[in-house]
Design an enzyme around this catalytic site. Structure first.
Site, PDB file in Angstrom:
ATOM      1  N   HIS A   1      -6.380  -3.166  -1.129  1.00 46.86           N
ATOM      2  CA  HIS A   1      -5.736  -4.177  -0.155  1.00 46.86           C
ATOM      3  C   HIS A   1      -6.630  -5.330   0.339  1.00 46.86           C
ATOM      4  CE1 HIS A   1      -3.124  -5.020   3.333  1.00 46.86           C
ATOM      5  NE2 HIS A   1      -3.966  -5.548   3.542  1.00 46.86           N
TER       6      HIS A   1
ATOM      7  N   HIS B   1       3.179 -13.026  -8.681  1.00 46.56           N
ATOM      8  CA  HIS B   1       4.764 -13.096  -8.995  1.00 46.56           C
ATOM      9  C   HIS B   1       4.830 -13.350 -10.490  1.00 46.56           C
ATOM     10  CE1 HIS B   1       6.639 -12.882  -5.140  1.00 46.56           C
ATOM     11  NE2 HIS B   1       5.587 -13.482  -4.732  1.00 46.56           N
TER      12      HIS B   1
ATOM     13  N   HIS C   1      -0.625  -8.600   1.290  1.00 47.60           N
ATOM     14  CA  HIS C   1      -1.269  -7.752   0.293  1.00 47.60           C
ATOM     15  C   HIS C   1      -1.254  -8.788  -0.878  1.00 47.60           C
ATOM     16  CE1 HIS C   1      -2.247  -3.616  -1.725  1.00 47.60           C
ATOM     17  NE2 HIS C   1      -2.256  -4.438  -2.518  1.00 47.60           N
TER      18      HIS C   1
ATOM     19  N   CYS D   1       0.801  -1.143  -0.020  1.00 51.99           N
ATOM     20  CA  CYS D   1      -0.009   0.093  -0.053  1.00 51.99           C
ATOM     21  C   CYS D   1       0.859   1.262  -0.135  1.00 51.99           C
ATOM     22  CB  CYS D   1      -0.704   0.116   1.295  1.00 51.99           C
ATOM     23  SG  CYS D   1      -2.396  -1.167   0.950  1.00 51.99           S
TER      24      CYS D   1
ATOM     25  N   HIS E   1      -0.496 -10.461  -4.205  1.00 52.00           N
ATOM     26  CA  HIS E   1       0.224  -9.866  -5.424  1.00 52.00           C
ATOM     27  C   HIS E   1       0.753 -11.286  -6.102  1.00 52.00           C
ATOM     28  CE1 HIS E   1       2.610 -11.128  -1.840  1.00 52.00           C
ATOM     29  NE2 HIS E   1       3.521 -11.698  -2.789  1.00 52.00           N
TER      30      HIS E   1
ATOM     31  N   ASN F   1       1.510 -16.599  -3.593  1.00 50.36           N
ATOM     32  CA  ASN F   1       1.676 -17.312  -2.624  1.00 50.36           C
ATOM     33  C   ASN F   1       0.395 -16.905  -1.646  1.00 50.36           C
ATOM     34  OD1 ASN F   1       4.114 -18.418  -3.053  1.00 50.36           O
ATOM     35  ND2 ASN F   1       5.367 -16.628  -2.737  1.00 50.36           N
TER      36      ASN F   1
HETATM   37  P1  AMP Z   1       5.496 -13.170  -0.831  1.00 51.47           P
HETATM   38  O1  AMP Z   1       6.587 -14.049  -0.218  1.00 51.47           O
HETATM   39  O2  AMP Z   1       4.794 -14.107  -1.892  1.00 51.47           O
HETATM   40  O3  AMP Z   1       4.734 -12.362  -0.052  1.00 51.47           O
HETATM   41  O4  AMP Z   1       6.468 -12.001  -1.847  1.00 51.47           O
HETATM   42  C1  AMP Z   1       6.590 -10.866  -1.257  1.00 51.47           C
HETATM   43  C2  AMP Z   1       7.625 -10.465  -2.164  1.00 51.47           C
HETATM   44  O5  AMP Z   1       7.907  -9.009  -1.911  1.00 51.47           O
HETATM   45  C3  AMP Z   1       9.038 -11.125  -2.020  1.00 51.47           C
HETATM   46  O6  AMP Z   1       9.669 -11.724  -3.197  1.00 51.47           O
HETATM   47  C4  AMP Z   1       9.843  -9.761  -1.914  1.00 51.47           C
HETATM   48  O7  AMP Z   1      11.354  -9.998  -2.210  1.00 51.47           O
HETATM   49  C5  AMP Z   1       9.205  -8.582  -2.369  1.00 51.47           C
HETATM   50  N1  AMP Z   1       9.216  -7.283  -1.725  1.00 51.47           N
HETATM   51  C6  AMP Z   1       9.332  -6.765  -0.361  1.00 51.47           C
HETATM   52  N2  AMP Z   1       9.581  -5.641  -0.325  1.00 51.47           N
HETATM   53  C7  AMP Z   1       9.604  -5.191  -1.579  1.00 51.47           C
HETATM   54  C8  AMP Z   1       9.931  -4.072  -2.210  1.00 51.47           C
HETATM   55  N3  AMP Z   1       9.894  -2.511  -1.389  1.00 51.47           N
HETATM   56  N4  AMP Z   1       9.869  -3.753  -3.512  1.00 51.47           N
HETATM   57  C9  AMP Z   1       9.823  -4.725  -4.421  1.00 51.47           C
HETATM   58  N5  AMP Z   1       9.674  -5.905  -3.811  1.00 51.47           N
HETATM   59  C10 AMP Z   1       9.663  -6.163  -2.569  1.00 51.47           C
HETATM   60 ZN    ZN Z   2      -1.890  -3.315   1.443  1.00 51.50          ZN
END
Ligand code: AMP
Ligand code: ZN
Length: 111
Positions: free
Chosen positions: A46, A101, A97, A7, A99, A86
């Site tokens: 979110h 990949h 939040h 967010c 997302h 995930n």
């Molecule tokens: P998950 O483990 O599926 O929740 O993925 C979270 C992902 O967010 C991980 O692959 C992190 O490397 C990535 N991540 C965390 N902080 C940042 C950030 N500031 N900018 C870009 N990616 C991020």
């Molecule tokens: Zn969020």
């Protein structure tokens, strides 16, 4: 949502260059890439889990996947890629939040 890193990125409070942005989603590079190319598609709404989905969130995710398909060449993913969402503790979710990949840019190993 307070204390949510994604967010904060969406609001611009944490700088992160956007490869794509519209009213429903952003695409950024993952800060710790697990493949030659590793992007995150982050819906602007979110919510953490697919199980929280209602019809509005479903529309948002439909938009995200349609847009990902349109962005394949722009992102260098035209030779194929892996899509991962995930979920929760066992899924290894660290940012709560939702997302998507996108991993590619090379032949990925089996998992
Ligand atoms: P998950 O483990 O599926 O929740 O993925 C979270 C992902 O967010 C991980 O692959 C992190 O490397 C990535 N991540 C965390 N902080 C940042 C950030 N500031 N900018 C870009 N990616 C991020
Ligand atoms: Zn969020």
């Amino acid at each position: 949502m307070e204390n949510c890193i994604f967010c904060k990125i969406i609001k611009g409070d944490i700088p992160s260059p956007r490869l794509y942005e519209d009213d429903k989603m952003i695409v950024i590079k993952d800060i710790e890439p697990k493949a030659k190319l590793h992007y995150l598609c982050i819906p602007k709404t979110h919510f953490a889990l697919l199980s929280e989905m209602d019809s509005e969130k479903a529309e948002t995710l439909k938009h995200c996947f349609a847009k990902i398909a349109q962005l394949e060449e722009t992102l260098g993913l035209q030779d194929g890629y892996r899509v991962i969402v995930n979920q929760g503790e066992n899924g290894g979710q660290t940012v709560h939040h939702l997302h998507i990949h996108l991993l590619g840019g090379e032949k990925l190993g089996d998992f």
